[in-house]
Design a protein around this motif. Sequence first.
Motif, PDB file in Angstrom:
ATOM      1  N   LYS A  58       2.764 -29.936  13.769  1.00  0.00           N
ATOM      2  CA  LYS A  58       2.502 -30.812  12.441  1.00  0.00           C
ATOM      3  C   LYS A  58       2.326 -30.130  11.323  1.00  0.00           C
ATOM      4  O   LYS A  58       1.129 -29.560  11.174  1.00  0.00           O
ATOM      5  CB  LYS A  58       1.345 -31.944  12.751  1.00  0.00           C
ATOM      6  CG  LYS A  58       1.481 -32.974  13.850  1.00  0.00           C
ATOM      7  CD  LYS A  58       0.218 -33.802  14.088  1.00  0.00           C
ATOM      8  CE  LYS A  58       0.513 -34.931  15.104  1.00  0.00           C
ATOM      9  NZ  LYS A  58      -0.911 -35.501  15.342  1.00  0.00           N
ATOM     10  N   PRO A  59       3.116 -29.758  10.543  1.00  0.00           N
ATOM     11  CA  PRO A  59       2.722 -28.984   9.274  1.00  0.00           C
ATOM     12  C   PRO A  59       1.963 -29.516   8.189  1.00  0.00           C
ATOM     13  O   PRO A  59       1.880 -30.905   7.880  1.00  0.00           O
ATOM     14  CB  PRO A  59       4.056 -28.628   8.745  1.00  0.00           C
ATOM     15  CG  PRO A  59       5.148 -29.858   9.221  1.00  0.00           C
ATOM     16  CD  PRO A  59       4.611 -30.315  10.639  1.00  0.00           C
ATOM     17  N   GLY A  97      -6.644 -29.152  10.433  1.00  0.00           N
ATOM     18  CA  GLY A  97      -7.882 -28.471  10.850  1.00  0.00           C
ATOM     19  C   GLY A  97      -8.837 -29.566  11.795  1.00  0.00           C
ATOM     20  O   GLY A  97      -9.609 -29.022  12.562  1.00  0.00           O
ATOM     21  N   ARG A  98      -8.736 -30.662  11.327  1.00  0.00           N
ATOM     22  CA  ARG A  98      -9.508 -31.659  12.206  1.00  0.00           C
ATOM     23  C   ARG A  98      -8.937 -31.838  13.848  1.00  0.00           C
ATOM     24  O   ARG A  98      -9.715 -31.956  14.605  1.00  0.00           O
ATOM     25  CB  ARG A  98      -9.485 -33.042  11.609  1.00  0.00           C
ATOM     26  CG  ARG A  98     -10.266 -33.178  10.369  1.00  0.00           C
ATOM     27  CD  ARG A  98     -10.026 -34.471   9.458  1.00  0.00           C
ATOM     28  NE  ARG A  98     -10.481 -34.018   8.189  1.00  0.00           N
ATOM     29  CZ  ARG A  98     -11.634 -33.981   7.591  1.00  0.00           C
ATOM     30  NH1 ARG A  98     -12.707 -34.288   8.447  1.00  0.00           N
ATOM     31  NH2 ARG A  98     -11.848 -33.940   6.378  1.00  0.00           N
ATOM     32  N   GLU A  99      -7.369 -31.930  14.001  1.00  0.00           N
ATOM     33  CA  GLU A  99      -7.026 -31.803  15.215  1.00  0.00           C
ATOM     34  C   GLU A  99      -7.730 -30.571  15.946  1.00  0.00           C
ATOM     35  O   GLU A  99      -7.952 -30.619  16.916  1.00  0.00           O
ATOM     36  CB  GLU A  99      -5.574 -31.833  15.108  1.00  0.00           C
ATOM     37  CG  GLU A  99      -4.876 -32.912  14.372  1.00  0.00           C
ATOM     38  CD  GLU A  99      -4.144 -33.914  15.431  1.00  0.00           C
ATOM     39  OE1 GLU A  99      -4.136 -33.707  16.619  1.00  0.00           O
ATOM     40  OE2 GLU A  99      -3.181 -34.297  14.727  1.00  0.00           O
ATOM     41  N   THR A 144      -4.595 -26.737  21.199  1.00  0.00           N
ATOM     42  CA  THR A 144      -4.334 -26.838  20.145  1.00  0.00           C
ATOM     43  C   THR A 144      -4.876 -25.911  19.064  1.00  0.00           C
ATOM     44  O   THR A 144      -5.815 -25.183  19.467  1.00  0.00           O
ATOM     45  CB  THR A 144      -5.099 -28.243  19.492  1.00  0.00           C
ATOM     46  OG1 THR A 144      -4.781 -29.277  20.382  1.00  0.00           O
ATOM     47  CG2 THR A 144      -4.467 -28.492  18.168  1.00  0.00           C
ATOM     48  N   ILE A 145      -3.935 -25.200  18.370  1.00  0.00           N
ATOM     49  CA  ILE A 145      -4.014 -24.079  17.421  1.00  0.00           C
ATOM     50  C   ILE A 145      -3.560 -24.481  16.013  1.00  0.00           C
ATOM     51  O   ILE A 145      -2.778 -25.282  15.824  1.00  0.00           O
ATOM     52  CB  ILE A 145      -3.336 -22.757  17.799  1.00  0.00           C
ATOM     53  CG1 ILE A 145      -1.793 -23.009  18.153  1.00  0.00           C
ATOM     54  CG2 ILE A 145      -4.030 -22.464  19.223  1.00  0.00           C
ATOM     55  CD1 ILE A 145      -1.150 -21.474  18.536  1.00  0.00           C
ATOM     56  N   ILE A 146      -3.847 -23.520  15.060  1.00  0.00           N
ATOM     57  CA  ILE A 146      -3.148 -23.567  13.800  1.00  0.00           C
ATOM     58  C   ILE A 146      -2.568 -22.247  13.611  1.00  0.00           C
ATOM     59  O   ILE A 146      -3.072 -21.198  13.683  1.00  0.00           O
ATOM     60  CB  ILE A 146      -4.459 -23.653  12.584  1.00  0.00           C
ATOM     61  CG1 ILE A 146      -5.487 -24.933  12.928  1.00  0.00           C
ATOM     62  CG2 ILE A 146      -3.691 -23.663  11.354  1.00  0.00           C
ATOM     63  CD1 ILE A 146      -4.696 -26.130  12.659  1.00  0.00           C
ATOM     64  N   LEU A 151      -0.312 -27.146  15.977  1.00  0.00           N
ATOM     65  CA  LEU A 151       0.599 -26.746  17.257  1.00  0.00           C
ATOM     66  C   LEU A 151      -0.238 -27.071  18.391  1.00  0.00           C
ATOM     67  O   LEU A 151      -1.348 -26.809  18.672  1.00  0.00           O
ATOM     68  CB  LEU A 151       1.015 -25.433  17.576  1.00  0.00           C
ATOM     69  CG  LEU A 151       2.352 -24.981  17.956  1.00  0.00           C
ATOM     70  CD1 LEU A 151       3.339 -25.607  16.805  1.00  0.00           C
ATOM     71  CD2 LEU A 151       2.635 -23.460  18.165  1.00  0.00           C
ATOM     72  N   GLN A 152       0.359 -28.101  19.124  1.00  0.00           N
ATOM     73  CA  GLN A 152      -0.564 -28.640  20.217  1.00  0.00           C
ATOM     74  C   GLN A 152       0.542 -28.882  21.523  1.00  0.00           C
ATOM     75  O   GLN A 152       1.591 -29.370  21.536  1.00  0.00           O
ATOM     76  CB  GLN A 152      -0.864 -30.086  19.817  1.00  0.00           C
ATOM     77  CG  GLN A 152      -1.917 -30.688  21.101  1.00  0.00           C
ATOM     78  CD  GLN A 152      -2.275 -31.968  20.642  1.00  0.00           C
ATOM     79  OE1 GLN A 152      -2.051 -33.093  20.565  1.00  0.00           O
ATOM     80  NE2 GLN A 152      -3.687 -32.051  20.104  1.00  0.00           N
TER      81      GLN A 152
END
Length: 284
Positions: free
Chosen positions: A54-55, A72-74, A92-94, A104-105
Amino acid sequence: MTSTTPEFGGDDGDVAEVLARGELTVIGRIRSASNATFLCEATLADRTAHCVYKPVAGEAPLWDFPDGTLAGRERGCYLVSAALGWNIVPYTIIRDGPAGPGMLQRWVDQPSDEPVGADPDQSADVGPDLIDLLPSGKIPAGFLPVLQAYDYAGDEVTLVHADDDRLRRIAVFDVVINNADRKGGHVLAGVDGRVYGVDHGVTLHTEDKLRTVLWGWAGKPIGDDILEDIARLGDALTGELGTELCGHITAVEVAALRARVVALLRNPVMPTPDRRRPIPWPAF
């Protein structure tokens, strides 16, 4: 406090390394999502892993959440889930991707993803889903009613969910993270037998925004085993976890998260739906 992210080793760590370092290829777009959401494949040497991307650039503006903060909340909810030891949120990462930085999950494989073979038993009715709409008055044992409604044909139906400990933990988790959008479709039963929660972009707000389909335990006490985990989360928030969360949400939002933890420990009872719109709509 030890790191809340998986080590690069073992099955989970292997997926984590591929997602963190692999080359991303977009396979398709998930059209049902309200924000730009893509199914991707990450490749690192001879290893591959599927994931949801999810960009930040594809996040739809919201009146009550600051722009560009959903990814960031994810990530923050993943960190809370990992600190609790419940592993509700898939890894989950950014990181940067084809459309810029984003969330990214790890993809959750579900039984419904498996092709139905020649065996007719595979397509047999296996009963209600963990969260389902059933004809009114026909709620099976082991399910809790949430809401009476009418379907598109005008027939009376009941929104129900299973009286399942895996769902109960997700319900408590939603109270902690102040989830404003726990729909039925955001709960996934994996082929590994675990139940996951996804789509946590509208969480961790300072104001009460709890909206969920998991109201079946409203007013019920929270078990001691769950409270022990929440107490450990409260301790972790005063250390490294709190510092890491401040990289994704504001210090005020981290303080509000701590306050919700303290409130649950002082009054270990599930809240009741006393808000004007306690259930997200649509519910799935």
